[in-house]
Design an enzyme around this catalytic site. Structure first.
Site, mmCIF file in Angstrom:
data_model
loop_
_atom_site.group_PDB
_atom_site.id
_atom_site.type_symbol
_atom_site.label_atom_id
_atom_site.label_comp_id
_atom_site.label_asym_id
_atom_site.label_seq_id
_atom_site.Cartn_x
_atom_site.Cartn_y
_atom_site.Cartn_z
ATOM 1 N N GLY A 172 0.776 -1.238 0.000
ATOM 2 C CA GLY A 172 0.000 0.000 0.000
ATOM 3 C C GLY A 172 0.804 1.282 0.000
ATOM 4 N N THR A 173 2.067 1.221 -0.421
ATOM 5 C CA THR A 173 2.836 2.473 -0.437
ATOM 6 C C THR A 173 2.302 3.436 -1.497
ATOM 7 O OG1 THR A 173 4.554 1.687 -1.963
ATOM 8 C CG2 THR A 173 4.928 1.338 0.409
ATOM 9 N N ASN A 174 1.781 2.910 -2.588
ATOM 10 C CA ASN A 174 1.201 3.809 -3.601
ATOM 11 C C ASN A 174 -0.088 4.446 -3.102
ATOM 12 O OD1 ASN A 174 2.662 3.965 -6.351
ATOM 13 N ND2 ASN A 174 2.898 1.831 -5.709
ATOM 14 N N LYS B 9 -15.486 -15.419 -10.216
ATOM 15 C CA LYS B 9 -14.876 -14.102 -10.376
ATOM 16 C C LYS B 9 -15.898 -13.007 -10.700
ATOM 17 C CE LYS B 9 -10.606 -12.252 -11.620
ATOM 18 N NZ LYS B 9 -9.606 -11.932 -12.562
ATOM 19 N N ARG C 265 -4.948 -8.611 -9.536
ATOM 20 C CA ARG C 265 -5.972 -9.417 -10.209
ATOM 21 C C ARG C 265 -6.264 -8.833 -11.577
ATOM 22 N NH1 ARG C 265 -8.055 -13.311 -7.869
ATOM 23 N NH2 ARG C 265 -7.795 -13.489 -5.638
ATOM 24 N N ILE C 266 -6.649 -9.709 -12.496
ATOM 25 C CA ILE C 266 -7.074 -9.230 -13.802
ATOM 26 C C ILE C 266 -8.527 -8.787 -13.661
ATOM 27 C CG2 ILE C 266 -7.489 -9.884 -16.208
ATOM 28 C CD1 ILE C 266 -5.253 -12.002 -15.785
ATOM 29 N N VAL C 267 -8.801 -7.576 -14.092
ATOM 30 C CA VAL C 267 -10.154 -7.031 -13.992
ATOM 31 C C VAL C 267 -11.012 -7.639 -15.105
ATOM 32 C CG1 VAL C 267 -11.478 -4.888 -14.143
ATOM 33 C CG2 VAL C 267 -9.305 -4.920 -12.925
ATOM 34 N N ASN D 75 -4.101 1.898 -13.888
ATOM 35 C CA ASN D 75 -3.198 0.989 -13.175
ATOM 36 C C ASN D 75 -1.785 1.534 -13.244
ATOM 37 O OD1 ASN D 75 -2.328 -1.481 -11.899
ATOM 38 N ND2 ASN D 75 -1.621 -2.202 -13.893
ATOM 39 N N HIS E 78 2.299 0.166 -13.166
ATOM 40 C CA HIS E 78 3.112 -1.042 -13.300
ATOM 41 C C HIS E 78 4.587 -0.670 -13.212
ATOM 42 C CE1 HIS E 78 4.120 -5.101 -14.366
ATOM 43 N NE2 HIS E 78 4.980 -4.623 -15.243
HETATM 44 C C1 GAR Z 1 3.817 -1.451 -7.163
HETATM 45 O O1 GAR Z 1 5.193 -1.477 -7.473
HETATM 46 C C2 GAR Z 1 2.993 -1.583 -8.422
HETATM 47 O O2 GAR Z 1 3.560 -0.973 -9.533
HETATM 48 C C3 GAR Z 1 2.953 -3.077 -8.578
HETATM 49 O O3 GAR Z 1 2.725 -3.538 -7.278
HETATM 50 C C4 GAR Z 1 3.423 -2.689 -6.372
HETATM 51 C C5 GAR Z 1 2.508 -2.373 -5.223
HETATM 52 O O4 GAR Z 1 3.215 -1.708 -4.210
HETATM 53 N N1 GAR Z 1 1.945 -3.500 -9.516
HETATM 54 C C6 GAR Z 1 2.127 -4.501 -10.365
HETATM 55 O O5 GAR Z 1 3.129 -5.174 -10.389
HETATM 56 C C7 GAR Z 1 0.991 -4.717 -11.336
HETATM 57 N N2 GAR Z 1 1.321 -5.731 -12.245
HETATM 58 P P1 GAR Z 1 2.436 -1.000 -3.039
HETATM 59 O O6 GAR Z 1 1.443 -2.010 -2.475
HETATM 60 O O7 GAR Z 1 3.498 -0.657 -2.025
HETATM 61 O O8 GAR Z 1 1.756 0.205 -3.596
#
Ligand code: GAR
Length: 198
Positions: A12-14, A65, A91-93, A107, A109
């Site tokens: 959850g840092t994002n 799903k 998850r794939i939406v 999203n 990535h």
């Molecule tokens: C992030 O680095 C995001 O880009 C990645 O999961 C991490 C979540 O970090 N997403 C993917 O890889 C999508 N394919 P967070 O929980 O600390 O935000």
């Protein structure tokens, strides 16, 4: 108030970076809820600490799903969420959300898509030996980390880098780029105005 739902599965840092940026910039954006498919994920504690409502259920509690996503859809619609922001949602939406929120799901990535999609974008780029990787923000379609690109930012992989140091650099970029991209999307959709300073 512009209402957004944040979808996450892990740390959850994002989510925290988005929350902090929105607060700091005093933008009229409300994170109405964190949607999480992993009831023990750290993101849920981070949401609770910030008094953000949560919805968390495992897929296996539902018949399939589609039923799972229908329950999510009912919740985000009840919250009047206008944009769905996937931040580490693994998850794939499906069409349930894609149809109801067409063009309104984004999203992030940790690689320069279309290279290195999937769960291990940072490690896969590092192991391949590319000299430049980065971060992508994109609209979501039915594929894995696919859909029209909104923003990308490169990150160099230096000879002295480890997977850990690269991950730190990538996350630092993510925590800025996602907020900038969110504002861009909300402006493009006419939800955020220049007066809002977003
Ligand atoms: C992030 O680095 C995001 O880009 C990645 O999961 C991490 C979540 O970090 N997403 C993917 O890889 C999508 N394919 P967070 O929980 O600390 O935000």
């Amino acid at each position: 108030m512009i209402k957004i739902a944040v979808f996450a599965s892990g740390t959850g840092t994002n989510f925290v970076a988005l929350y902090d940026h929105i607060k700091q910039a005093q933008l009229p954006i409300e994170i109405t809820r964190v949607i999480c498919d992993q009831p023990k994920a750290a993101v849920l504690d981070r949401a609770r600490e910030r008094q953000i409502p949560i919805w968390t259920h495992r897929l296996k509690e539902f018949e399939g799903k589609e039923a799972y996503e229908q329950a999510i859809l009912t919740q985000v619609q009840a919250d009047n969420a206008q944009l769905l922001v996937l931040a580490g949602y693994m998850r794939i939406v499906t069409q349930v959300l894609l149809n109801a929120y067409a063009g309104k799901i984004i999203n992030i990535h940790p690689a320069l898509l279309p290279s290195f999609p999937g769960r291990h974008g940072i490690e896969d780029a590092f192991d391949y030996g590319v000299k430049v990787t980065g971060v992508t923000v994109h609209y979501v379609d039915s594929g894995v980390d696919s859909g029209p690109v909104i923003a990308q930012q490169p990150v160099a992989i230096l000879p002295e880098d480890s997977v850990e140091s690269l991950a730190m650099k990538i996350h630092d970029v993510e925590h800025e780029l996602y907020f900038e991209s969110l504002c861009q999307v909300l402006r493009d959709q006419g939800l955020l105005t220049v007066q809002d300073n977003g």
